[in-house]
Design a protein around this motif. Structure first.
Motif, mmCIF file in Angstrom:
data_model
loop_
_atom_site.group_PDB
_atom_site.id
_atom_site.type_symbol
_atom_site.label_atom_id
_atom_site.label_comp_id
_atom_site.label_asym_id
_atom_site.label_seq_id
_atom_site.Cartn_x
_atom_site.Cartn_y
_atom_site.Cartn_z
ATOM 1 N N LEU A 6 -16.172 0.676 -41.928
ATOM 2 C CA LEU A 6 -16.520 -0.727 -41.730
ATOM 3 C C LEU A 6 -16.516 -1.475 -43.064
ATOM 4 N N LEU A 7 -17.025 -0.844 -44.118
ATOM 5 C CA LEU A 7 -17.020 -1.476 -45.437
ATOM 6 C C LEU A 7 -15.594 -1.677 -45.940
ATOM 7 N N ASP A 8 -14.719 -0.704 -45.730
ATOM 8 C CA ASP A 8 -13.312 -0.855 -46.118
ATOM 9 C C ASP A 8 -12.678 -2.029 -45.385
ATOM 10 N N LEU A 9 -12.922 -2.134 -44.100
ATOM 11 C CA LEU A 9 -12.384 -3.217 -43.296
ATOM 12 C C LEU A 9 -12.928 -4.569 -43.760
ATOM 13 N N THR A 10 -14.223 -4.608 -44.081
ATOM 14 C CA THR A 10 -14.852 -5.850 -44.556
ATOM 15 C C THR A 10 -14.262 -6.273 -45.895
ATOM 16 N N ARG A 11 -14.046 -5.312 -46.800
ATOM 17 C CA ARG A 11 -13.421 -5.630 -48.094
ATOM 18 C C ARG A 11 -12.014 -6.193 -47.890
ATOM 19 N N THR A 12 -11.282 -5.626 -46.948
ATOM 20 C CA THR A 12 -9.926 -6.101 -46.666
ATOM 21 C C THR A 12 -9.949 -7.536 -46.150
ATOM 22 N N VAL A 13 -10.862 -7.844 -45.233
ATOM 23 C CA VAL A 13 -10.926 -9.180 -44.633
ATOM 24 C C VAL A 13 -11.455 -10.215 -45.620
ATOM 25 N N LEU A 14 -12.479 -9.867 -46.404
ATOM 26 C CA LEU A 14 -13.124 -10.841 -47.290
ATOM 27 C C LEU A 14 -12.516 -10.908 -48.679
ATOM 28 N N LEU A 53 -16.311 -13.465 -41.310
ATOM 29 C CA LEU A 53 -17.057 -12.396 -40.647
ATOM 30 C C LEU A 53 -17.215 -12.681 -39.156
ATOM 31 N N ARG A 54 -17.414 -13.931 -38.819
ATOM 32 C CA ARG A 54 -17.589 -14.305 -37.417
ATOM 33 C C ARG A 54 -16.256 -14.345 -36.654
ATOM 34 N N ASP A 55 -15.201 -14.894 -37.283
ATOM 35 C CA ASP A 55 -13.972 -15.218 -36.556
ATOM 36 C C ASP A 55 -12.870 -14.173 -36.616
ATOM 37 N N SER A 56 -12.876 -13.302 -37.613
ATOM 38 C CA SER A 56 -11.762 -12.359 -37.712
ATOM 39 C C SER A 56 -11.842 -11.351 -36.562
ATOM 40 N N PRO A 57 -10.715 -11.105 -35.876
ATOM 41 C CA PRO A 57 -10.731 -10.203 -34.717
ATOM 42 C C PRO A 57 -11.166 -8.780 -35.067
ATOM 43 N N LEU A 85 -13.554 -7.925 -37.125
ATOM 44 C CA LEU A 85 -15.001 -7.838 -37.357
ATOM 45 C C LEU A 85 -15.813 -8.461 -36.217
ATOM 46 N N ARG A 86 -15.620 -9.742 -35.948
ATOM 47 C CA ARG A 86 -16.299 -10.471 -34.869
ATOM 48 C C ARG A 86 -17.825 -10.337 -34.913
ATOM 49 N N PHE A 87 -18.424 -10.629 -36.083
ATOM 50 C CA PHE A 87 -19.886 -10.647 -36.183
ATOM 51 C C PHE A 87 -20.375 -12.000 -35.682
ATOM 52 N N GLU A 88 -20.447 -12.122 -34.365
ATOM 53 C CA GLU A 88 -20.772 -13.410 -33.746
ATOM 54 C C GLU A 88 -22.266 -13.675 -33.650
ATOM 55 N N ASP A 109 -24.081 -24.028 -39.640
ATOM 56 C CA ASP A 109 -22.854 -24.422 -38.945
ATOM 57 C C ASP A 109 -22.055 -23.224 -38.454
ATOM 58 N N VAL A 110 -22.281 -22.057 -39.041
ATOM 59 C CA VAL A 110 -21.576 -20.843 -38.629
ATOM 60 C C VAL A 110 -22.364 -20.127 -37.530
ATOM 61 N N TRP A 111 -23.653 -19.895 -37.793
ATOM 62 C CA TRP A 111 -24.548 -19.281 -36.816
ATOM 63 C C TRP A 111 -25.752 -20.207 -36.658
#
Length: 198
Positions: free
Chosen positions: A7-15, A45-49, A51-54, A111-113
């Motif tokens: 999950l951390l690897d994926l988060t680093r890639t997205v952010l 974090l919220r919008d990327s497919p 991750l989807r931390f909604e 505005d995000v959450w």
């Protein structure tokens, strides 16, 4: 549910460059994000497919002044955010450090959450962390005339003033604290051989 390291690897890639540091503590993935990139990173974090931390579960202020028995040499104030991805069944903790210790400020993510609204007000009230962009940033737990921020670890436990109703003036008045300092550590009283196994 993904492995925390994955999950951390994926988060680093997205952010990308917004990530300052990542770590896993007690199976909890933690990502530290630069304050200047916080709102943009929050939207990703919220919008990327991937991750989807909604869902924002919690947001709180943190004071590192006495962290590690004074060995901490980083920024004093941070905001910690707990996020939940219902779609991916993942939890993620985010830390964002305020860049100025004298006037801590972290951009609002209301505005995000939208659930961040009251949490940011609480962090402002108790820690003095300001959230630019918040729609209604005002105290939520302390009295309107309260001076200071109770969780900054620099406020006396008993406070400076107390209030009471004065029947002669027919109003609430403020006066210096009249509480005598006292020992608040409980004494432990046990019989002589308490807990011995025979």
């Amino acid at each position: 549910m993904t492995d925390p390291a994955n999950l951390l690897d994926l988060t680093r890639t997205v952010l990308g460059a917004a990530v300052v540091e990542t770590e896993v503590v007690r199976d909890q993935p933690i990502v530290t994000i630069a304050a200047t990139s916080w709102v943009t990173a929050a939207r990703r974090l919220r919008d990327s497919p991937e991750l989807r931390f909604e869902q924002l579960i919690d947001l709180c202020g943190m004071d590192y002044q006495a962290y590690g028995n004074g060995r901490w040499d980083g920024r004093r104030f941070s905001v910690a955010v707990q996020l939940l991805s219902i779609q991916h069944n993942q939890r993620l903790r985010i830390k964002v450090f305020a860049e100025d210790d004298d006037f801590p400020s972290v951009d609002s993510v209301v505005d995000v959450w939208s659930g961040a609204n009251w949490f940011e007000r609480e962090a402002f009230d108790l820690f003095g962390i300001v959230f630019p962009g918040h729609p209604d940033l005002r105290r939520i737990l302390t009295d309107y005339g309260f001076i200071g921020h109770p969780f900054r670890k620099d406020f006396p436990v008993s406070g400076y003033v107390e209030m009471r109703y004065d029947p002669d003036q027919q109003r609430v008045i403020y006066q210096p604290v009249s509480i005598e300092p006292r020992e608040i550590v409980p004494r432990v009283v046990r019989e002589e051989h308490y807990g011995d196994v025979e």
